[in-house]
Design an enzyme around this catalytic site. Structure first.
Site, short mmCIF file in Angstrom:
data_model
loop_
_atom_site.label_atom_id
_atom_site.label_comp_id
_atom_site.label_asym_id
_atom_site.label_seq_id
_atom_site.Cartn_x
_atom_site.Cartn_y
_atom_site.Cartn_z
N LYS A 27 -20.63 2.07 16.17
CA LYS A 27 -20.51 1.39 14.81
C LYS A 27 -19.04 0.82 14.41
CE LYS A 27 -24.40 4.06 12.96
NZ LYS A 27 -24.62 5.44 12.29
N GLN A 32 -22.50 10.18 8.58
CA GLN A 32 -23.35 10.54 9.88
C GLN A 32 -23.93 11.95 9.86
OE1 GLN A 32 -23.70 8.32 12.66
NE2 GLN A 32 -25.31 9.39 13.14
N ASP A 58 -26.44 2.67 4.43
CA ASP A 58 -27.55 3.40 4.91
C ASP A 58 -28.93 3.20 4.19
OD1 ASP A 58 -26.92 4.17 7.57
OD2 ASP A 58 -26.15 5.90 6.98
#
Ligand code: NDP
Length: 305
Positions: free
Chosen positions: A65, A109, A132
């Site tokens: 990412k 994460q 997200d």
């Protein structure tokens, strides 16, 4: 025609939905937009990522990412915390990022160590920076068809359908897997009255009786269950479009890494029946990462327009 020729003909016509190529195209478009911002002397979009612990797969995802951000010209910050980090420390870091006007998007994460509540953490992220799309506010808006951050994987799948101009309206879409980050939002998006929706949707899960019966009726199958090779050609309707979300590391001593990545679909077998299929790796994965970049750009635009 003998059966073997018949199978070859079908295999030849089968379209491999190439996520790497689609991702490359969209990255180029984003890169151009960022370079315009730079020419105008403006700040560029900035994505922050938090990672806790040393899980190999998580570290690989976060590194990719970060790399994606570099490639399109975004700023990125990765905050790495020890496995033993307290929930309080994490929550107060999130608060600081929430109030930092130079940061447009924040991801944490997952999975997190057991002593940290994933619910508390995802809820702590400001919905304005929830790139997200895991916050209850984001998912609620998605359910109501309001403008929001679409979780990256379903977003990536929509991009794939759009880039390959796959007609969805009136089709029967069967989604296998009901997680809050993939299957459930995907089922909602496919049912909505949008250019890449308007499907009749069936959402299957581990308690579905006679799963094969539903999958066999699907014009579009989205497999997101995390069971390598689970969907076989014999389960599919001829000509089905197959989107394989699964990514599982399967031990393979012949591979220098010691594992290979496998999808939820038996690719070779399904290819003899499907009209289009995403490979693993190189299908949905690269577009999930694009979903995140596009959400970060959207967040930037929301506050800079
Ligand atoms: P989860 O484990 O959160 O959810 C799996 C879902 O599959 C659950 O709803 C479960 O049902 C269902 N399921 C499990 N076994 C069966 C079965 N035998 N038959 C029918 N349904 C079943 O997984 P995720 O949604 O997070 O991820 C799914 C897969 O996608 C994984 O391989 C993951 O690595 C991959 N993934 C890939 C991404 C990408 O970028 N390509 C991004 C995110 C995930 P129940 O709810 O009843 O337990």
């Amino acid at each position: 025609m003998p059966l073997i020729n018949c199978i070859f003909a079908e295999t030849r016509n089968m379209q491999r939905l190439n996520g790497v190529e689609v991702a490359k195209t969209i990255k180029e478009q984003l890169k151009e937009k960022v370079s315009e911002l730079q020419k105008e002397g403006k700040r560029v979009p900035h994505l922050a990522a938090i990672i806790v612990g040393n899980d190999g797969a998580s570290m690989t995802y976060v590194n990719s990412k970060e790399n994606d951000c570099k490639q399109v010209g975004f700023n990125s910050t990765v905050m790495r915390f020890e496995e033993s980090t307290s929930e309080e420390t994490l929550l107060s870091t999130i608060e600081q990022i929430n109030s930092n006007s130079e940061i447009d998007g924040l991801i944490v994460q997952l999975p997190l160590p057991k002593h940290i509540s994933e619910l508390k953490v995802t809820q702590k992220i400001s919905p304005e920076k929830d790139v997200d799309g895991f916050h209850t506010v984001s998912l609620g808006k998605l359910l109501k068809g309001e403008d929001t951050f679409i979780p990256a994987t379903p977003y990536g799948i929509l991009m794939m359908l759009e880039q390959y101009n796959i007609e969805t309206s009136g089709k029967h879409c069967v989604v296998v897997g009901r997680s809050n980050i993939v299957g459930r939002p995907m089922s909602v998006l496919m049912s909505q009255n949008t250019p890449y929706g308007n499907c009749t949707v069936t959402l299957c899960h581990s308690r579905t009786r006679n799963l094969e019966h539903y999958v066999q009726q699907a014009d579009i199958v989205v497999a997101a269950l995390g069971k390598p090779g689970f969907i076989k050609g014999s389960m599919l309707k001829k000509g089905a479009i197959v989107i394989d979300v699964g990514i599982t590391r399967v031990e393979d001593s012949a591979n220098p890494k010691g594992y290979v990545l496998k999808g939820d679909v038996d690719f070779d077998d399904a290819s003899t029946v499907a009209s289009a299929i995403t490979p693993v790796p190189g299908g949905v994965g690269p577009l999930t990462r694009i979903g995140l970049l596009k959400n970060t750009f959207k967040s930037y635009q929301n506050t800079n327009n």
